[in-house]
Design a protein around this motif. Structure first.
Motif, PDB file in Angstrom:
ATOM      1  N   ALA A 124       2.470  -0.147   5.804  1.00  0.00           N
ATOM      2  CA  ALA A 124       2.762   0.197   4.248  1.00  0.00           C
ATOM      3  C   ALA A 124       3.849  -0.070   3.596  1.00  0.00           C
ATOM      4  CB  ALA A 124       1.850   1.691   4.421  1.00  0.00           C
ATOM      5  N   ARG A 170       0.774  -1.178   0.018  1.00  0.00           N
ATOM      6  CA  ARG A 170      -0.012  -0.135  -0.053  1.00  0.00           C
ATOM      7  C   ARG A 170       1.060   1.483   0.093  1.00  0.00           C
ATOM      8  NH1 ARG A 170      -2.538   1.191   4.754  1.00  0.00           N
ATOM      9  NH2 ARG A 170      -1.168  -0.401   5.915  1.00  0.00           N
ATOM     10  N   CYS A 206       0.430  -1.111  -6.455  1.00  0.00           N
ATOM     11  CA  CYS A 206      -0.155  -1.194  -5.406  1.00  0.00           C
ATOM     12  C   CYS A 206      -0.735  -0.423  -4.691  1.00  0.00           C
ATOM     13  CB  CYS A 206       0.503  -0.525  -4.122  1.00  0.00           C
ATOM     14  SG  CYS A 206       2.545  -1.260  -4.218  1.00  0.00           S
ATOM     15  N   ASN A 260      -3.895   4.192  -0.206  1.00  0.00           N
ATOM     16  CA  ASN A 260      -4.452   4.452   0.429  1.00  0.00           C
ATOM     17  C   ASN A 260      -4.845   6.085   0.543  1.00  0.00           C
ATOM     18  OD1 ASN A 260      -4.818   3.690   3.722  1.00  0.00           O
ATOM     19  ND2 ASN A 260      -6.648   4.448   3.170  1.00  0.00           N
TER      20      ASN A 260
END
Length: 283
Positions: free
Chosen positions: A105, A6, A33, A36
């Motif tokens: 992440a 992420r 990826c 977010n």
């Protein structure tokens, strides 16, 4: 899509954060990826009345926060229509929330929100805190966009392996030249023989770093530069004058004086392009 990876980006509705969102969206697209987009609202710290004003549609602090999230997604879509995007609307202090959300992440991206008119105050406190405390690499996005420039990475005397690997992988993803820089600090009181012995040692270190990259990324164009200067950060910023990003390592454990590496700190303040800080355990 790499569902285990992420890219987390903070968005507060400002122009600086919008630039960070679009930069993050491009990196998420390149690496496959999830992106977010996170908005941290401080309003609940001030008031509990988050609902709409009676009789006025689309009003209220909660609606305003949700609109900021939607705007962030729209900005990301402008540069990458097919990237998978998740959103998070959280309440409380931005640095704390972003640090928690980015704990697993692959990259955390933030914009610059400092006092732009004052030399040495170009990075906001949230960006600086995250660069020195987040568990993952942190990109602070500011300065000029140079999409065709090299990826510049500074290698120190020790602990440079993880930083170099990150920079080489980034350069491979963006199809850029990797420019490896090591600065040999030279002061006027150094004896010439002492300095020359140091040059040979630094050259060997730089050769080792270049060889490591070429063995792992055989198709990547690599340049290495051994520079002389009294300031490591100053020489590195100078070498990154045409860079699209500069990557620095840090063994930072916090933002207190002396706990965030002086080189990383200075590069964050003065580089004219995005900076990625890769933290590693202290030697």
């Amino acid at each position: 899509m790499n569902e285990k990876e992420r890219v987390v980006v903070g968005y507060d509705g400002s122009d600086a954060a919008g630039k960070a969102v679009q930069w993050a969206a491009m990196q998420a697209h390149r690496s496959g990826c999830l992106l977010n987009v996170v908005h941290c609202s401080l309003w609940p710290v001030i008031t509990h009345n988050m609902g709409p004003v009676p009789g006025i549609a689309g009003s209220g602090l909660r609606h305003a926060a949700e609109s900021i999230v939607s705007d962030g997604v729209a900005l990301a879509r402008e540069v990458s229509a097919d990237t998978q995007i998740a959103t998070s609307l959280v309440y409380g202090w931005p640095a704390e929330n972003l640090r928690k959300l980015a704990a697993t992440a692959s990259l955390l991206v933030v914009g610059t929100r400092g006092a732009q008119g004052f030399s040495g105050l170009l990075i906001g406190s949230v960006s600086l805190e995250l660069a020195s405390t987040a568990a993952c690499p942190v990109a602070v996005v500011g300065g000029s966009e140079r999409p065709h420039g090299p990826v510049v990475v500074g290698v120190a005397d020790e602990g440079w392996e993880a930083t170099l690997r990150y920079a080489a992988n980034f350069a491979s993803l963006v199809h850029a030249v990797l420019k490896i820089v090591h600065v040999h600090r030279h002061h006027a009181f150094h004896h010439d023989a002492f300095y020359e012995a140091g040059v040979a040692e630094k050259r060997a270190l730089l050769d080792s770093a270049s060889r490591s990259v070429r063995n792992t990324w055989p198709g990547l164009e690599v340049q290495d530069h051994l520079l002389q200067g009294t300031s490591v950060a100053g020489a590195l910023v100078g070498a990154a004058g045409d860079a699209q990003v500069v990557v620095v390592g840090s063994s930072a454990q916090g933002t207190l004086s002396g706990s965030f590496g002086s080189t990383a700190h200075a590069v964050l303040h003065h580089a004219g392009c995005p900076v990625i800080v890769v933290r590693h355990p202290p030697a």
